[in-house]
Design a protein around this motif. Structure first.
Motif, PDB file in Angstrom:
ATOM      1  N   PHE A 135       0.881  -1.169   0.000  1.00  0.00           N
ATOM      2  CA  PHE A 135       0.000   0.000   0.000  1.00  0.00           C
ATOM      3  C   PHE A 135       0.916   1.215   0.000  1.00  0.00           C
ATOM      4  CE2 PHE A 135      -2.339   3.515   1.767  1.00  0.00           C
ATOM      5  CZ  PHE A 135      -3.635   3.362   1.269  1.00  0.00           C
ATOM      6  N   ALA A 136       0.787   2.036  -1.030  1.00  0.00           N
ATOM      7  CA  ALA A 136       1.666   3.197  -1.161  1.00  0.00           C
ATOM      8  C   ALA A 136       0.862   4.433  -1.499  1.00  0.00           C
ATOM      9  CB  ALA A 136       2.714   2.943  -2.242  1.00  0.00           C
ATOM     10  N   PRO A 142       0.213  14.069   2.882  1.00  0.00           N
ATOM     11  CA  PRO A 142       0.965  14.405   4.103  1.00  0.00           C
ATOM     12  C   PRO A 142       0.873  13.335   5.193  1.00  0.00           C
ATOM     13  CG  PRO A 142      -1.089  15.605   4.081  1.00  0.00           C
ATOM     14  CD  PRO A 142      -1.031  14.867   2.775  1.00  0.00           C
ATOM     15  N   ALA A 143       1.335  12.133   4.848  1.00  0.00           N
ATOM     16  CA  ALA A 143       1.335  11.038   5.822  1.00  0.00           C
ATOM     17  C   ALA A 143       2.605  10.230   5.622  1.00  0.00           C
ATOM     18  CB  ALA A 143       0.107  10.157   5.638  1.00  0.00           C
ATOM     19  N   LYS A 144       3.385  10.096   6.692  1.00  0.00           N
ATOM     20  CA  LYS A 144       4.629   9.334   6.618  1.00  0.00           C
ATOM     21  C   LYS A 144       4.431   7.889   7.055  1.00  0.00           C
ATOM     22  CE  LYS A 144       6.955  13.095   5.601  1.00  0.00           C
ATOM     23  NZ  LYS A 144       7.479  13.329   4.236  1.00  0.00           N
ATOM     24  N   THR A 145       3.356   7.631   7.797  1.00  0.00           N
ATOM     25  CA  THR A 145       3.084   6.290   8.300  1.00  0.00           C
ATOM     26  C   THR A 145       1.623   5.937   8.026  1.00  0.00           C
ATOM     27  OG1 THR A 145       2.348   7.015  10.489  1.00  0.00           O
ATOM     28  CG2 THR A 145       4.733   6.642  10.189  1.00  0.00           C
ATOM     29  N   MET A 146       1.295   4.657   8.153  1.00  0.00           N
ATOM     30  CA  MET A 146      -0.088   4.241   7.955  1.00  0.00           C
ATOM     31  C   MET A 146      -0.997   4.841   9.015  1.00  0.00           C
ATOM     32  SD  MET A 146      -2.311   2.747   6.139  1.00  0.00           S
ATOM     33  CE  MET A 146      -1.717   1.450   5.062  1.00  0.00           C
ATOM     34  N   GLN A 147      -0.486   4.940  10.245  1.00  0.00           N
ATOM     35  CA  GLN A 147      -1.300   5.548  11.307  1.00  0.00           C
ATOM     36  C   GLN A 147      -1.673   6.985  10.945  1.00  0.00           C
ATOM     37  OE1 GLN A 147       1.496   3.826  11.714  1.00  0.00           O
ATOM     38  NE2 GLN A 147       1.396   2.476  13.515  1.00  0.00           N
ATOM     39  N   ARG A 226       5.353   6.438  -1.661  1.00  0.00           N
ATOM     40  CA  ARG A 226       5.779   6.196  -0.281  1.00  0.00           C
ATOM     41  C   ARG A 226       5.025   4.963   0.241  1.00  0.00           C
ATOM     42  NH1 ARG A 226       4.013  10.743   2.192  1.00  0.00           N
ATOM     43  NH2 ARG A 226       5.915  11.830   1.545  1.00  0.00           N
ATOM     44  N   ALA A 227       5.766   3.919   0.577  1.00  0.00           N
ATOM     45  CA  ALA A 227       5.153   2.679   1.060  1.00  0.00           C
ATOM     46  C   ALA A 227       4.762   2.824   2.523  1.00  0.00           C
ATOM     47  CB  ALA A 227       6.123   1.511   0.889  1.00  0.00           C
ATOM     48  N   LEU A 228       3.511   2.427   2.843  1.00  0.00           N
ATOM     49  CA  LEU A 228       3.031   2.536   4.223  1.00  0.00           C
ATOM     50  C   LEU A 228       2.754   1.181   4.872  1.00  0.00           C
ATOM     51  CD1 LEU A 228       0.535   5.542   3.985  1.00  0.00           C
ATOM     52  CD2 LEU A 228       3.004   5.574   4.414  1.00  0.00           C
ATOM     53  N   VAL A 242       9.132  -1.111   6.451  1.00  0.00           N
ATOM     54  CA  VAL A 242       7.688  -0.970   6.222  1.00  0.00           C
ATOM     55  C   VAL A 242       6.951  -2.105   6.926  1.00  0.00           C
ATOM     56  CG1 VAL A 242       5.851  -0.807   4.493  1.00  0.00           C
ATOM     57  CG2 VAL A 242       8.129   0.144   4.003  1.00  0.00           C
ATOM     58  N   PRO A 243       6.052  -1.804   7.840  1.00  0.00           N
ATOM     59  CA  PRO A 243       5.368  -2.859   8.606  1.00  0.00           C
ATOM     60  C   PRO A 243       4.338  -3.614   7.777  1.00  0.00           C
ATOM     61  CG  PRO A 243       4.444  -0.725   9.155  1.00  0.00           C
ATOM     62  CD  PRO A 243       5.611  -0.447   8.253  1.00  0.00           C
TER      63      PRO A 243
END
Length: 330
Positions: A135-136, A142-147, A226-228, A242-243
């Motif tokens: 998922f990218a 403006p999100a660096k993480t999946m959270q 950006r891979a999340l 990447v989790p």
């Protein structure tokens, strides 16, 4: 009366002898298998991950069997056309197919008029490779993480879009599942194929995409995406930071895609066993393993029974998703 009995006896004996000869002939054919080239039907176009995996099987398992395995690409309807041809083939071991989590997992859930039954119409031989998807998002998100992405999506329902290879595709089903689990609302933008979807995700025309690791990785490495999260049993060695979805608390996303080999139902057990053994032996070749890992895959050899269980698990998962998200295609 004696003559009648004798004639009947001779008739019965001839039937028994004929059946014995047929059985002996069938047993001999199975023991000598294969005596001619084998067709390996790939239900997708050439050049993708499914095709790559099939060609590795064809090359290396063909060596083990001492016979050519010829790959035939029969794309269409999300893999359903090619799999239908495998299901209808003569069950003699000379036509086999490359099954995927699409053809044997999501397709049965979204196509009510599917031309084959993923369990009854096939003899599983072995799973071959687990292929994670990623998922990218575009770097403009403006999100660096999946959270952080989930927080953005919850604060802006329907604002952020995701691309899929088409309505009812595996990519569509996976994101519908994720939206239900994360309790977010994304805008679905279906395309006619994974390549077009990926191109627009890289261009920023859509905000997010889920696609095979092999296709997405160059764009992640190049900073264009950006891979999340990774949909796989474990983190990818190519994206160690990447989790997985499971690590993020979404175990019901499953463990990603897979590519395995099936034959038509009724294929004799000795032939299934011989194919299983040959493919497993091929997978031990260092070159086979290296090429598969370069494409982002992990080898997962199984018994036919284990592969059947994996197919049933995928079917159950996507049936739940299709029902909850009301995904149905004609």
């Amino acid at each position: 009366m004696v003559r009648a009995i004798s004639a009947r006896r001779r008739f019965l004996l001839s039937c028994v002898a004929g059946a014995a000869l047929l059985h002996a002939g069938g047993a001999a054919a199975q023991a000598n298998y294969p005596t001619r080239p084998i067709r390996l039907i790939v239900p997708f176009a050439a050049g993708g991950s499914t095709d790559l995996s099939a060609r590795l099987v064809a090359e290396f398992a063909g060596r083990e069997l001492g016979q050519s395995i010829v790959v035939e690409n029969k794309g269409g309807a999300g893999g359903s056309l090619g799999m239908g041809e495998v299901a209808r083939a003569t069950p003699d071991g000379y036509t086999i197919g490359m099954a995927t989590v699409s053809t044997h997992g999501s397709n049965p859930a979204v196509y009510p008029k599917l031309s084959y039954d993923p369990i009854k119409d096939f003899a599983p031989i072995t799973n071959v490779a687990a292929i994670p998807s990623v998922f990218a998002v575009h770097p403009s998100v403006p999100a660096k993480t999946m959270q952080e992405f989930i927080a953005l999506a919850k604060a802006n329902p329907g604002k952020y879009s995701f691309a899929s290879p088409g309505a009812g595709s595996l990519g569509h089903a996976n994101i519908e599942n994720f939206m239900m689990l994360a309790k977010i609302d994304l805008l679905h933008v279906p395309y006619k194929g994974a390549g077009l979807a990926l191109n627009d995700a890289v261009a920023g025309q859509v905000n997010a995409i889920t696609d095979n690791l092999s296709s997405t990785l160059p764009h992640v490495k190049g900073g264009r995406l950006r891979a999340l999260a990774v949909l796989g049993a474990t983190r990818s060695p190519q994206l160690p930071d990447v989790p997985t979805y499971a690590e993020l608390g979404f175990k019901d996303m499953g463990e990603g895609g897979w590519f395995g080999i099936v034959a038509p139902a009724g294929t004799p057990a000795p032939i299934v066993a011989k194919l299983n053994q040959a493919i497993h032996q091929a997978m031990k070749n260092p070159e086979f393993k290296r090429k598969m890992e370069e494409s982002g895959g992990t080898l997962v050899p199984t018994t036919p029974e284990e592969f059947k269980a994996q197919i049933q698990q995928a079917m159950a998962r996507y049936a739940r998703v299709a029902k909850a998200a009301n995904i149905q295609l004609n």
